[in-house]
Design a protein around this motif. Sequence first.
Motif, short mmCIF file in Angstrom:
data_model
loop_
_atom_site.label_atom_id
_atom_site.label_comp_id
_atom_site.label_asym_id
_atom_site.label_seq_id
_atom_site.Cartn_x
_atom_site.Cartn_y
_atom_site.Cartn_z
N HIS A 1 106.54 -5.54 -26.00
CA HIS A 1 105.89 -4.23 -26.15
C HIS A 1 104.42 -4.25 -25.73
O HIS A 1 103.70 -3.28 -25.98
CB HIS A 1 106.01 -3.77 -27.61
CG HIS A 1 107.43 -3.55 -28.04
ND1 HIS A 1 108.16 -2.44 -27.68
CD2 HIS A 1 108.27 -4.32 -28.79
CE1 HIS A 1 109.38 -2.52 -28.20
NE2 HIS A 1 109.47 -3.65 -28.88
N ASP A 2 103.99 -5.33 -25.08
CA ASP A 2 102.61 -5.44 -24.60
C ASP A 2 101.61 -5.15 -25.71
O ASP A 2 100.64 -4.39 -25.54
CB ASP A 2 102.39 -4.49 -23.42
CG ASP A 2 101.08 -4.77 -22.68
OD1 ASP A 2 100.60 -5.92 -22.75
OD2 ASP A 2 100.54 -3.83 -22.07
N VAL A 3 101.81 -5.78 -26.86
CA VAL A 3 100.93 -5.58 -28.02
C VAL A 3 99.63 -6.34 -27.80
O VAL A 3 99.63 -7.51 -27.42
CB VAL A 3 101.62 -6.06 -29.32
CG1 VAL A 3 100.63 -6.10 -30.48
CG2 VAL A 3 102.80 -5.17 -29.64
N ARG A 4 98.51 -5.69 -28.06
CA ARG A 4 97.20 -6.33 -27.93
C ARG A 4 96.57 -6.61 -29.29
O ARG A 4 95.68 -7.47 -29.39
CB ARG A 4 96.27 -5.41 -27.12
CG ARG A 4 96.68 -5.20 -25.68
CD ARG A 4 96.23 -6.35 -24.80
NE ARG A 4 94.80 -6.57 -24.88
CZ ARG A 4 93.89 -5.83 -24.24
NH1 ARG A 4 94.27 -4.82 -23.46
NH2 ARG A 4 92.61 -6.12 -24.36
N LEU A 5 96.99 -5.88 -30.32
CA LEU A 5 96.37 -6.02 -31.64
C LEU A 5 97.44 -6.00 -32.72
O LEU A 5 98.28 -5.08 -32.75
CB LEU A 5 95.38 -4.87 -31.88
CG LEU A 5 94.58 -4.89 -33.18
CD1 LEU A 5 93.62 -6.07 -33.22
CD2 LEU A 5 93.81 -3.57 -33.36
N VAL A 6 97.45 -7.01 -33.59
CA VAL A 6 98.39 -7.09 -34.70
C VAL A 6 97.62 -6.85 -35.99
O VAL A 6 96.62 -7.54 -36.27
CB VAL A 6 99.10 -8.45 -34.75
CG1 VAL A 6 99.98 -8.57 -35.99
CG2 VAL A 6 99.94 -8.65 -33.49
N VAL A 7 98.09 -5.90 -36.80
CA VAL A 7 97.42 -5.50 -38.03
C VAL A 7 98.30 -5.84 -39.23
O VAL A 7 99.28 -5.16 -39.49
CB VAL A 7 97.10 -3.98 -38.03
CG1 VAL A 7 96.35 -3.59 -39.31
CG2 VAL A 7 96.29 -3.60 -36.80
N PRO A 8 97.98 -6.90 -39.98
CA PRO A 8 98.73 -7.20 -41.20
C PRO A 8 98.29 -6.26 -42.32
O PRO A 8 97.15 -5.79 -42.34
CB PRO A 8 98.34 -8.64 -41.53
CG PRO A 8 97.19 -8.99 -40.65
CD PRO A 8 96.94 -7.88 -39.71
N THR A 9 99.19 -6.01 -43.26
CA THR A 9 98.85 -5.12 -44.38
C THR A 9 99.28 -5.68 -45.72
O THR A 9 99.06 -5.04 -46.75
CB THR A 9 99.52 -3.74 -44.21
OG1 THR A 9 100.95 -3.88 -44.32
CG2 THR A 9 99.16 -3.11 -42.86
N ARG A 10 99.88 -6.87 -45.74
CA ARG A 10 100.42 -7.42 -46.99
C ARG A 10 99.87 -8.83 -47.20
O ARG A 10 99.85 -9.64 -46.28
CB ARG A 10 101.95 -7.44 -46.93
CG ARG A 10 102.65 -7.84 -48.22
CD ARG A 10 104.16 -7.69 -48.08
NE ARG A 10 104.70 -8.53 -47.04
CZ ARG A 10 105.02 -9.82 -47.17
NH1 ARG A 10 104.88 -10.41 -48.36
NH2 ARG A 10 105.51 -10.51 -46.16
N ASP A 11 99.43 -9.12 -48.43
CA ASP A 11 98.84 -10.43 -48.73
C ASP A 11 99.78 -11.58 -48.38
O ASP A 11 99.35 -12.61 -47.86
CB ASP A 11 98.47 -10.51 -50.21
CG ASP A 11 97.32 -9.59 -50.57
OD1 ASP A 11 96.43 -9.40 -49.72
OD2 ASP A 11 97.30 -9.05 -51.69
N GLY A 12 101.08 -11.41 -48.68
CA GLY A 12 102.03 -12.50 -48.50
C GLY A 12 102.21 -12.93 -47.06
O GLY A 12 102.61 -14.07 -46.80
N GLU A 13 101.95 -12.06 -46.09
CA GLU A 13 102.16 -12.42 -44.69
C GLU A 13 100.91 -13.04 -44.06
O GLU A 13 100.98 -13.62 -42.97
CB GLU A 13 102.59 -11.19 -43.89
CG GLU A 13 101.52 -10.12 -43.75
CD GLU A 13 102.09 -8.78 -43.32
OE1 GLU A 13 103.33 -8.65 -43.21
OE2 GLU A 13 101.30 -7.83 -43.12
N LEU A 14 99.76 -12.94 -44.72
CA LEU A 14 98.51 -13.41 -44.13
C LEU A 14 98.50 -14.92 -43.84
O LEU A 14 98.02 -15.32 -42.77
CB LEU A 14 97.34 -13.03 -45.03
CG LEU A 14 96.95 -11.55 -45.00
CD1 LEU A 14 95.94 -11.24 -46.09
CD2 LEU A 14 96.40 -11.15 -43.63
N PRO A 15 99.00 -15.79 -44.74
CA PRO A 15 98.97 -17.22 -44.41
C PRO A 15 99.74 -17.56 -43.14
O PRO A 15 99.30 -18.38 -42.33
CB PRO A 15 99.59 -17.88 -45.65
CG PRO A 15 99.33 -16.92 -46.76
CD PRO A 15 99.46 -15.57 -46.13
#
Length: 309
Positions: A65-79
Amino acid sequence: MNVLILSAAAKVQLVRAFKDAGARVIAADISPDNAALFEADQALILPRSDDPAFADALAEACAHHDVRLVVPTRDGELPVLSGLKACLAGRGVTVLAPSSEALETCQDKRRFAAFCAAHGFATPRTFAPGETPDFPVFVRPVRGAGGKGARRVDGPEPLGDELLVQALETDPEFTVDVLMDLEGRPLQAVARRRLLVRDGEAVKSQVADIADLAEQALALCAALALVGHNVVQAFWSAERGPRFIEVNPRFGGASNLSIRAGLASPERLLQMAAGEDAATRRPIAYGLTLLRYAEDRIVSEAELAALAR
């Protein structure tokens, strides 16, 4: 620019904010029955972040999808995302996650309190494990989110090492939305008073003109070497100044208020990801008030099935 918002769930306002900023938004979650997926330009079903298949699925989605920016929103996925950040950067994808060391400091509340003490940032008085506190106190799990397990304790009772024990604060509580650049330099912060909180999230909040609180929150995030949009929690009074209690290195549930008040994080993050300057501070609409409410999204069985496919 194509932006991928992870764990989109019910974060409709965040999807709208990035769309309003000019992004093409791809929202992802683990199942199709999430409202934000139907608000985005495109929806994806991805494995859970703790699934061994997640890393390859995320990389494939970004490439396809030619993504340039990934935005996490959940604490559990950050690590997990912190560990994938360098690999994805090599493919031209910016991930809004801090280093693993900074993340560990933020997600361990006892370690965070020690960090603040070492760097000159005030916190509520913190009692060491086994130390007899002066009651009443406020306790929270050392690792946890969403206000789960947080409570007032008025007298002696067993308090295990898994709880952070701090002096009870009675001053007003504030959230500070802090925008950092992609190299960890501070840009701008907006403080908002938490007028009404449910399940750890502000449902009524008001932008406050408190320069000292905003600037100290910026300095704290800079000391932690955070990037992108971050949410700082603190107590504050004119007499005592701020006492910091935690930092969440991601967008918060009520961050839309600061965005709309002038912080404009999505727009400025798109500029930064494109290599443009976003450092100029924006005028802030102090006194702007957030009143959150539920909104229904009605979808057909066919729509759910199509998204699942």
